[in-house]
Design an enzyme around this catalytic site. Structure first.
Site, PDB file in Angstrom:
ATOM      1  CG  ASP A 130     -52.799  -5.354   6.450  1.00 18.99           C
ATOM      2  OD1 ASP A 130     -52.397  -5.920   7.477  1.00 18.99           O
ATOM      3  OD2 ASP A 130     -52.623  -5.805   5.304  1.00 18.99           O
ATOM      4  CG  ASP A 258     -54.266  -5.763  14.636  1.00 14.68           C
ATOM      5  OD1 ASP A 258     -53.869  -6.936  14.576  1.00 14.68           O
ATOM      6  OD2 ASP A 258     -54.117  -4.946  13.707  1.00 14.68           O
ATOM      7  CG  HIS A 285     -55.518  -7.038  11.053  1.00 15.92           C
ATOM      8  ND1 HIS A 285     -54.452  -6.178  11.237  1.00 15.92           N
ATOM      9  CD2 HIS A 285     -55.516  -7.360   9.725  1.00 15.92           C
ATOM     10  CE1 HIS A 285     -53.825  -5.996  10.089  1.00 15.92           C
ATOM     11  NE2 HIS A 285     -54.451  -6.703   9.157  1.00 15.92           N
TER      12      HIS A 285
END
Length: 309
Positions: A130, A258, A285
């Site tokens: 991320d 995700d 995710h």
């Protein structure tokens, strides 16, 4: 010990008492960061032998913190390596500026580089996911390449403002823009994590006892560049150019389920010369939460193979 700077809050320690699967004692560094009126206290998890030949540095994203790596740290240490994770400003046990204007790309970048240099981390296997990727990959490629031995890239991206965002990211960014400091982090994590992971939602909400503590979480998604003229986009372009010449080992570990970044592995497989086809794991995710021990095993095997090559 420096005083808490103006317009900065600190999450009470009691919020972190008794978190499930979190045995790690807090450690702290002090960092002078751009745009602030005093040093911030940054939380660091630093486990394993300080003199280990190999260090694994794990970078979190939004709206998580080092807790995301709780299942990866023990296997890395058991393999004889030093395991380091830290909380970016505004997240986890790190201090939290209350003004959204304080949260800039340069603030986060400076915090990361300060931690690397204060701890004198070398021969680093950098694990990113991320926003950890948006911060860590440019740092590895442009700022401290001499300290990075190899990359582990998981469910992240390097947006230049020219890409068409996924529907999942559009919805996420719009939600953050509307909700701001009232972002319901607990509810979001309950949706994002598998049902069996519900007991761990407490860990992700612990850093945010009030809206004043959520300025970082309310800002980070909005810093993702949506136009090539964005200054952050320029950093991403330079990072991509450097990674296109990356000659050190690179492992892709991905969760295809995700909804935001499930297909982004294709970009890194094409971009990084040393990246092979990804190793796929479950988890959506937050793949570290569902598959942390499995990912750690892949990382350790990757390090062993790279060291013996």
């Amino acid at each position: 010990m420096p005083d808490l700077p103006p317009n900065v809050v600190r999450t009470p320690d009691a919020r972190f008492d008794g978190l499930p699967e979190w045995p790690f004692a807090p450690q702290y560094l002090w960092a002078d960061l751009p745009g602030l009126d005093g040093p911030l206290r940054l939380h660091v998890v630093d486990e394993g032998p300080r003199g280990a030949a190999e260090t694994v540095l794990m970078l979190h994203g939004e709206p998580s913190w080092s807790y995301l790596y709780r299942r990866m740290i023990p296997p890395v240490v058991a393999a004889g390596h030093r395991a380091v994770a830290f909380d970016f400003p505004g997240f986890g046990r790190s201090d939290k500026p209350t003004r959204t204007s304080a949260y800039t790309y340069e603030l986060f970048r400076a915090a990361l580089l300060d931690v690397v240099r204060q701890l004198d981390l070398r021969n680093v296997t950098l694990v990113v996911q991320d926003w950890g990727g948006l911060m860590g990959l440019p740092a590895a490629a442009l700022d401290v390449p001499d300290r990075i031995a190899r990359l582990v890239v998981m469910n992240t991206f390097l947006p230049t403002g020219r890409e068409r965002p996924t529907l999942g990211f559009k919805v996420w960014k719009a939600s953050v823009r509307v909700l701001g400091r009232h972002l319901p982090i607990g509810a979001l994590m309950r949706i994002a994590l598998p049902a069996r992971q519900a007991p761990f939602v407490q860990g992700y909400t612990a850093p945010f006892p009030s809206a004043r503590h959520k300025a970082g979480a309310a800002t980070w998604p909005l810093l993702v560049p949506s136009d090539p003229s964005d200054p952050v986009a320029e950093v991403m372009v330079r990072a991509r150019a450097a990674l296109a010449m990356w000659d050190k080992p690179c492992l892709l570990v991905w969760s295809a389920s995700d909804p935001i970044l499930g297909g982004a592995w294709k970009t890194f497989e094409r971009l990084v010369p040393t990246a092979a086809a990804p190793t796929f794991v479950r988890g959506g995710h937050f793949l570290q939460d569902a598959s942390g021990a499995e990912i750690a095993d892949h990382v350790v095997a990757f390090m062993d193979a790279a060291s013996s090559a």
